[in-house]
Design a protein around this motif. Structure first.
Motif, PDB file in Angstrom:
ATOM      1  N   UNK A  57      39.464  26.132  91.758  1.00  0.00           N
ATOM      2  CA  UNK A  57      39.843  26.397  93.142  1.00  0.00           C
ATOM      3  C   UNK A  57      41.164  27.162  93.160  1.00  0.00           C
ATOM      4  N   UNK A  58      41.259  28.148  94.072  1.00  0.00           N
ATOM      5  CA  UNK A  58      42.563  28.834  94.180  1.00  0.00           C
ATOM      6  C   UNK A  58      43.400  28.131  95.238  1.00  0.00           C
ATOM      7  N   UNK A  59      44.049  27.053  94.793  1.00  0.00           N
ATOM      8  CA  UNK A  59      44.909  26.250  95.664  1.00  0.00           C
ATOM      9  C   UNK A  59      46.362  26.555  95.339  1.00  0.00           C
ATOM     10  N   UNK A  60      47.119  27.030  96.340  1.00  0.00           N
ATOM     11  CA  UNK A  60      48.529  27.338  96.118  1.00  0.00           C
ATOM     12  C   UNK A  60      48.695  28.351  95.008  1.00  0.00           C
ATOM     13  N   UNK A  61      49.656  28.092  94.132  1.00  0.00           N
ATOM     14  CA  UNK A  61      49.904  28.971  92.984  1.00  0.00           C
ATOM     15  C   UNK A  61      49.657  28.246  91.671  1.00  0.00           C
ATOM     16  N   UNK A  62      49.186  26.997  91.750  1.00  0.00           N
ATOM     17  CA  UNK A  62      49.052  26.210  90.530  1.00  0.00           C
ATOM     18  C   UNK A  62      48.006  26.777  89.570  1.00  0.00           C
ATOM     19  N   UNK A  63      46.964  27.385  90.125  1.00  0.00           N
ATOM     20  CA  UNK A  63      45.852  27.836  89.287  1.00  0.00           C
ATOM     21  C   UNK A  63      46.161  29.137  88.545  1.00  0.00           C
ATOM     22  N   UNK A  64      47.147  29.905  88.999  1.00  0.00           N
ATOM     23  CA  UNK A  64      47.345  31.258  88.509  1.00  0.00           C
ATOM     24  C   UNK A  64      47.678  31.350  87.020  1.00  0.00           C
ATOM     25  N   UNK A  65      48.593  30.512  86.464  1.00  0.00           N
ATOM     26  CA  UNK A  65      48.865  30.625  85.025  1.00  0.00           C
ATOM     27  C   UNK A  65      47.618  30.389  84.174  1.00  0.00           C
ATOM     28  N   UNK A  66      46.833  29.376  84.538  1.00  0.00           N
ATOM     29  CA  UNK A  66      45.635  29.059  83.773  1.00  0.00           C
ATOM     30  C   UNK A  66      44.590  30.162  83.922  1.00  0.00           C
ATOM     31  N   UNK A  67      44.378  30.642  85.151  1.00  0.00           N
ATOM     32  CA  UNK A  67      43.396  31.708  85.377  1.00  0.00           C
ATOM     33  C   UNK A  67      43.794  32.975  84.633  1.00  0.00           C
ATOM     34  N   UNK A  68      45.066  33.265  84.609  1.00  0.00           N
ATOM     35  CA  UNK A  68      45.547  34.470  83.923  1.00  0.00           C
ATOM     36  C   UNK A  68      45.330  34.382  82.418  1.00  0.00           C
ATOM     37  N   UNK A  69      45.678  33.250  81.825  1.00  0.00           N
ATOM     38  CA  UNK A  69      45.531  33.096  80.369  1.00  0.00           C
ATOM     39  C   UNK A  69      44.060  33.137  79.958  1.00  0.00           C
ATOM     40  N   UNK A  70      43.205  32.471  80.735  1.00  0.00           N
ATOM     41  CA  UNK A  70      41.779  32.453  80.395  1.00  0.00           C
ATOM     42  C   UNK A  70      41.162  33.840  80.555  1.00  0.00           C
ATOM     43  N   UNK A  71      41.574  34.578  81.594  1.00  0.00           N
ATOM     44  CA  UNK A  71      41.047  35.930  81.805  1.00  0.00           C
ATOM     45  C   UNK A  71      41.490  36.868  80.698  1.00  0.00           C
ATOM     46  N   UNK A  72      42.749  36.741  80.260  1.00  0.00           N
ATOM     47  CA  UNK A  72      43.251  37.601  79.200  1.00  0.00           C
ATOM     48  C   UNK A  72      42.573  37.308  77.863  1.00  0.00           C
ATOM     49  N   UNK A  73      41.948  36.138  77.769  1.00  0.00           N
ATOM     50  CA  UNK A  73      41.190  35.793  76.561  1.00  0.00           C
ATOM     51  C   UNK A  73      39.739  36.260  76.661  1.00  0.00           C
ATOM     52  N   UNK A  74      39.447  37.112  77.657  1.00  0.00           N
ATOM     53  CA  UNK A  74      38.102  37.690  77.857  1.00  0.00           C
ATOM     54  C   UNK A  74      37.051  36.640  78.195  1.00  0.00           C
ATOM     55  N   UNK A  75      37.459  35.607  78.908  1.00  0.00           N
ATOM     56  CA  UNK A  75      36.519  34.615  79.408  1.00  0.00           C
ATOM     57  C   UNK A  75      36.215  34.901  80.873  1.00  0.00           C
ATOM     58  N   UNK A  76      35.009  34.541  81.325  1.00  0.00           N
ATOM     59  CA  UNK A  76      34.635  34.747  82.723  1.00  0.00           C
ATOM     60  C   UNK A  76      35.267  33.634  83.555  1.00  0.00           C
TER      61      UNK A  76
END
Length: 401
Positions: A57-76
């Motif tokens: 869920x994109x709640x506040x800004x808490x999800x952004x570090x995790x979403x960024x790291x996972x995306x940079x690892x070429x994960x969907x």
């Protein structure tokens, strides 16, 4: 198909991994948002056989570090609106609310919506900085409004109505003429204890010293009003201190707001769509960067309906059988910050009345039909957003990669 559901909270997340038909790949487990634990999660997901899709869920800004790291690892990775997860059906009479249950629910949502999931797009650093500044701008604008109301409340007890004498816009340093005047003439006795000639001479020197325009008629108006006013607080050192503290707090907030306004404009000018957005009617050096900050890269929206839904100005639908409601409220499920900015753009169009602008003509037509305020303002915001999407996307498409 491996559905990874992540229930994000501050500094940590709960992870659940499942497959179709209820097969559990990994029971819910917790990780901290540290580089080591996120790296371990990435390796774990990549080691699972089959295609994996991650939903959070994109709640506040808490999800952004995790979403960024996972995306940079070429994960969907797909970050979805919390409302979609909340409305996702629970096939049980039991009502369970815990991080583990939420992670499993998100994973089930990922399986159910597998083909409709939109991949999270990494926001470049400039857009991320601009959006952060816009949120800070909104915060300090609220603070400035609170400080302004507080100061006016104090002035109503020392010099009632002094804030209405001047309507000059704020300078680049945040200073305003009415605030500076009220700081210098903080009590009616500062004016009416002088003669008209003495006050006019003093006021003229004050204008020259602070680089404000002087008006003889304005001086006479202020002096005449001061003669009739009845203050509540006495003219003494304690009252002067109260006024000074209120002035200082308001000036600090005003200065911060104007600094952010200038900085946002400078930052937005580095983005390719800046010139296109600034050419649109109703958009200026303040609202333009705010629009760009909240909308982001329009190429992430698949069609015009997606961007209007993101803003929450898309028309609702209520139809069943032969019944179809003609007037339905908008969804209001998108970004409230973007909706506020769009309403400010509509307000600017109404005040400036650009006759050759399609959005203003549409607004004026709806007003002439007697539509309620929120109806024509929302309809205008919807039309403006569709035009914004078309112009900006067309321009970005032809640019070199």
């Amino acid at each position: 198909m491996n559905a990874v559901g992540i229930d994000v909270s501050k500094g940590k997340s709960m992870i659940a991994i499942i497959r179709p038909y209820g097969e559990i790949v990994s029971l819910p487990f917790e990780i901290q948002h540290t580089s080591n634990e996120i790296s371990s999660l990435i390796n774990q997901i990549k080691s699972i056989e089959g295609e994996s899709r991650i939903v959070m869920e994109h709640t506040g800004r808490y999800y952004e570090p995790l979403a960024r790291e996972l995306s940079q690892a070429n994960l969907f990775v797909s970050a979805v609106n919390p409302k979609l997860i909340k409305d996702f059906g629970e096939n049980s009479l039991r009502k369970v609310k815990s991080d583990k249950a939420d992670a499993l629910k998100i994973a089930r949502y990922a399986l159910d919506s597998w083909n409709d999931l939109k991949q999270y797009s990494l926001m470049d650093e400039i857009r991320n900085q601009l959006k952060t500044m816009n949120r800070q701008f909104g915060f300090y604008m609220k603070h400035k409004t609170a400080m302004k109301n507080n100061f006016i409340g104090i002035l109503d007890q020392t010099f009632p109505g002094v804030n209405t004498y001047f309507n000059s816009p704020a300078r680049d340093d945040g200073s305003q003429k009415w605030v500076d005047f009220a700081a210098a003439y903080w009590h009616v006795d500062c004016v009416r204890k002088l003669s008209l000639h003495a006050f006019t001479d003093h006021y003229q020197k004050w204008c020259k010293r602070n680089k404000y325009n002087f008006s003889q008629s304005k001086a006479e108006e202020i002096y005449g009003a001061a003669k009739e006013l009845v203050p509540v607080l006495p003219k003494d050192d304690l009252t002067k201190l109260i006024v000074k503290q209120a002035v200082d707090q308001l000036n600090i907030a005003s200065k911060t707001v104007e600094q952010l306004r200038i900085l946002m404009n400078e930052t937005a000018s580095k983005l390719p769509e800046y010139s296109i957005v600034m050419d649109m009617k109703g958009v200026g050096s303040s609202l333009g960067p705010q629009l760009i900050a909240e909308i982001g890269d329009v190429r992430r929206f698949t069609h015009k309906g997606a961007i209007t839904a993101f803003a929450g100005v898309d028309p609702g639908v209520n139809q069943s059988g032969t019944y179809e409601q003609k007037s339905v409220h908008t969804s209001k499920r998108g970004s409230p910050t973007l909706r506020k900015t769009l309403f400010q753009v509509m307000d600017a169009l109404i005040k400036t009345k650009p006759q050759n602008d399609a959005v203003y003509q549409f607004l004026d037509k709806k007003r002439a039909q007697g539509k309620p305020y929120y109806v024509y303002m929302t309809a205008g915001a919807n039309k403006f957003l569709r035009i914004y999407y078309g112009r900006v996307k067309e321009y970005l498409t032809v640019l070199p990669q």
